[in-house]
Design an enzyme around this catalytic site. Structure first.
Site, mmCIF file in Angstrom:
data_model
loop_
_atom_site.group_PDB
_atom_site.id
_atom_site.type_symbol
_atom_site.label_atom_id
_atom_site.label_comp_id
_atom_site.label_asym_id
_atom_site.label_seq_id
_atom_site.Cartn_x
_atom_site.Cartn_y
_atom_site.Cartn_z
ATOM 1 C CG HIS A 145 -1.916 0.961 1.405
ATOM 2 N ND1 HIS A 145 -1.668 2.262 1.770
ATOM 3 C CD2 HIS A 145 -3.269 0.869 1.244
ATOM 4 C CE1 HIS A 145 -2.825 2.933 1.835
ATOM 5 N NE2 HIS A 145 -3.808 2.119 1.518
ATOM 6 C CG ASP A 193 0.610 -2.220 6.229
ATOM 7 O OD1 ASP A 193 -0.294 -2.300 7.086
ATOM 8 O OD2 ASP A 193 0.481 -1.614 5.148
ATOM 9 C CD GLN A 245 -6.841 -4.709 4.229
ATOM 10 O OE1 GLN A 245 -7.804 -5.417 4.546
ATOM 11 N NE2 GLN A 245 -7.007 -3.466 3.803
ATOM 12 C CE LYS A 260 -7.297 -0.276 6.042
ATOM 13 N NZ LYS A 260 -7.977 0.285 4.884
ATOM 14 C CB CYS A 306 -3.751 3.280 -1.593
ATOM 15 S SG CYS A 306 -4.861 4.644 -1.322
HETATM 16 C C1 LIG Z 1 -2.407 -2.796 3.658
HETATM 17 C C2 LIG Z 1 -2.771 -1.413 4.111
HETATM 18 N N1 LIG Z 1 -1.843 -0.639 4.675
HETATM 19 C C3 LIG Z 1 -2.113 0.588 5.117
HETATM 20 C C4 LIG Z 1 -3.381 1.125 4.997
HETATM 21 C C5 LIG Z 1 -3.607 2.512 5.489
HETATM 22 O O1 LIG Z 1 -4.555 2.569 6.480
HETATM 23 P P1 LIG Z 1 -4.977 4.005 7.026
HETATM 24 O O2 LIG Z 1 -5.488 4.738 5.825
HETATM 25 O O3 LIG Z 1 -6.040 3.743 8.023
HETATM 26 O O4 LIG Z 1 -3.770 4.647 7.584
HETATM 27 C C6 LIG Z 1 -4.380 0.348 4.399
HETATM 28 C C7 LIG Z 1 -5.752 0.851 4.215
HETATM 29 O O5 LIG Z 1 -6.112 1.688 3.441
HETATM 30 C C8 LIG Z 1 -4.065 -0.941 3.957
HETATM 31 O O6 LIG Z 1 -4.991 -1.707 3.372
#
Ligand SMILES: Cc1ncc(COP(=O)(O)O)c(C=O)c1O
Lengths: 158, 410
Positions: free
Chosen positions: B123, B199, B202, B225, B367
């Site tokens: 991401h 990270d 998910q 999430k 993203c």
């Molecule tokens: C794998 C992953 N990393 C990071 C994020 C970022 O999460 P947030 O936007 O809540 O910081 C997301 C979600 O959009 C994600 O799916």
């Protein structure tokens, strides 16, 4: 509640399936400009060949995108081919007014949807329903913004 | 224990609403989950009965608010197997958690010539923070590639990890659902003397997670999430690392002493929590952890594996060659995230038609633009599953896709 038939009019799907003026032009003499919709990753490339009389002799469209951005680009190419730069700008203004975007509004706030003056938009009228789906307005205007950028660059050249 | 989705669904008020004349079918939990009533109630109750700023208050409700917030920290720590709540740092979201590491640990430890290893699945939240550092100093970014099913190709990691200072990667892809072999990668990274950031945005909502078993040094995830509110995320880190790191933002809460000459930092975890925290959201996240614990994370995972299997099967049967689903074909090695291409219909048009049937799916690059480039697409449509989804939601998706096929039949 707006229905899909307001958005996906037959003529739009026709331009999407059989886009007009698809391809590239040699640069120079033609001019190439590129636009992106960062939301959906769509991209459009507009080639314009403008002669000394400021007539758009030829136009080609490249890139990829959704039915709305692609059909809008296709209809735009048909509408501006053979027109002068000034006429193309007028059509652009009229089209954006139909999309409820007026030059004095920052960020394309949704406005009245009134059409400027007497400009006939022809096939482009089919895109009027997009206004009812505000997230798609950016798809419909992508190629027009790219055209404007291209024409600005062409007319700025010495 | 298996999930009774009818009961679960009834706990999520939003799922009662209609969209365009249809009962909503929410298939975008990879972007954000819906919130159960217990989470909303916990936040409301805080505001209605104990709202006060936390820490340093001697009166009753300030003490209650502080204790409720710190109890939520303990719940989150327990939920992910953190050895100590002091290692659980609250941030705004996963993005801020990763930026906290890049801006503090990264600035202190990454120097010209150092190597950071990422993967093609990442991401933007786990790419751009490292690119920002790399634009300031001469840091080399290396990328673990993926195969045609979206699994990491680890054949070459000895070479990739050679000389690396940090390996930062996703435990589950938000685009393909790929679950990565976190432990194996972490062990290999540690063998190469690299620090490991996972990270788990998910992973934590969908798979039982124990940060110690993952073998990571830092784990980032995000509250919204996992049935929690927006505005609250988590960084877990190993205590020695957190203690050695410089602070992130400066201000109230993160200090022990301030004089005209300077300051000293507070203890963990407050050292990294400058300013008034998101108190209600923290309490909401604690309630979300309780909610998922009472459903049972094993049951959550089991439910999603079987629903993913049903989805892969049903969509393939009903749509055949018209539908291309990206990512691992084996449900046990992936999460319930289904990115797909449908005939030649652009994802934007797919989601527009689906919306007319009340079906919410996301369209775009999710993203993860570098991943989109590897997949050779500009965008995909993505349906993603959670505790409240059931087979009827998949059937609704499938029927709505027929609508898209009719509209755009070429
Ligand atoms: C794998 C992953 N990393 C990071 C994020 C970022 O999460 P947030 O936007 O809540 O910081 C997301 C979600 O959009 C994600 O799916």
């Amino acid at each position: 509640m707006p229905g899909l038939e307001d958005l996906y009019r037959e003529i739009i799907l026709d331009h999407y399936r059989s886009p007009r003026n698809r391809g590239e032009l040699e640069t120079p003499p033609a001019h190439r400009s590129e636009g992106f919709n960062p939301l959906c990753g769509d991209e459009v490339v507009v080639y314009v060949d403008v002669d000394d009389e400021r007539v758009i002799n030829d136009v080609r469209i490249g890139g990829q995108g959704c039915s709305i951005s692609q059909s809008s680009a296709s209809m735009m190419s048909a509408a501006i081919k053979g027109k002068t730069v000034e006429e193309a700008r007028e059509i652009t203004r009229a089209f954006k007014a139909m999309m409820s975007i007026h030059e004095h509004e920052l960020g394309g706030e949704v406005g009245s949807g009134e059409i400027d003056g007497e400009i006939a938009l022809g096939d482009l009228e089919a895109l009027r329903g997009v206004v009812k789906f505000p997230v798609r307005i950016k798809c419909a205007t992508l190629s027009w913004n790219t055209l404007t950028q291209g024409l600005d660059e062409v007319t700025a050249e010495p | 224990m298996t999930l009774d989705t009818a009961t679960v669904k009834a706990d999520f008020p939003l799922l009662e609403r209609e969209v365009n004349g249809h009962q909503i079918v929410y298939l975008d939990s990879a972007a954000t989950s819906q919130k159960p009533r217990v989470v909303l109630d916990a936040m409301n109750e805080y505001y209605e009965t104990i709202n006060a700023n936390v820490h340093r208050g001697a009166y009753t409700i300030a003490d209650l608010a502080t204790r409720r917030m710190e109890a939520a920290r303990q719940k989150v720590a327990t939920f992910v197997g953190a050895p100590s709540a002091a290692e659980v740092i609250f941030t705004r979201n996963a993005t801020e958690a990763i930026n906290l590491v890049s801006q503090t640990w990264g600035r202190a430890n990454l120097h010209d010539g150092d190597v950071v290893v990422l993967t093609e699945l990442e991401h933007h939240a786990n790419i751009v923070p490292w690119q920002i550092l790399a634009s300031e100093r001469d840091i080399e970014l290396r990328w673990i590639p993926i195969d045609d099913q979206g699994r990491l190709v680890l054949d070459d990691i000895d070479r990739l990890f050679d000389g690396a200072s940090l390996v930062a990667f996703s435990a589950m892809s938000n685009v393909l659902g790929t679950i990565t072999p976190v432990r194996a990668i972490a062990d290999a990274a540690h063998d190469a003397d690299a620090i490991v950031l996972v990270d788990a945005s998910q992973l934590v909502p969908h798979v039982p997670t124990d940060v110690e078993a993952l073998g990571a040094d830092f784990v980032a995830f995000t509250g919204h999430k996992m049935c929690g509110p927006t505005g609250i995320g988590v960084l877990w880190g190993r205590r020695e690392l957190l203690e050695a790191m410089p602070p992130f933002m400066g201000g109230g809460e993160m200090i022990l002493q301030v004089t005209k000459e300077g300051f000293t930092t507070n203890e963990l975890p407050w050292k990294f929590e400058a300013g008034t925290p998101a108190i209600a959201e923290t309490i909401g996240l604690g309630a979300a952890a309780d909610c998922l614990t009472s459903l049972g994370m094993d049951a959550v995972r089991e439910h999603e594996v079987s629903l993913t299997a049903y989805a892969l099967r049903t969509l393939a049967e009903n749509h055949g060659d018209k539908l291309r689903i990206f990512g691992p074909s084996e449900p046990a090695s992936r999460g319930g995230v289904l990115s797909f291409e449908f005939a030649d219909v652009h994802p934007h048009d797919v989601s527009q038609v689906l919306d007319q049937h009340g079906v919410c799916v996301r369209a775009g690059h999710h993203c993860a633009k570098p991943l989109m480039q590897v997949l050779g697409v500009n965008a995909t449509s993505r349906a993603s599953l959670y505790v409240y989804n059931d087979e009827s939601d998949i059937d609704a998706l499938s029927t709505a896709l027929d609508g898209a096929a009719d509209m755009f039949a070429f």
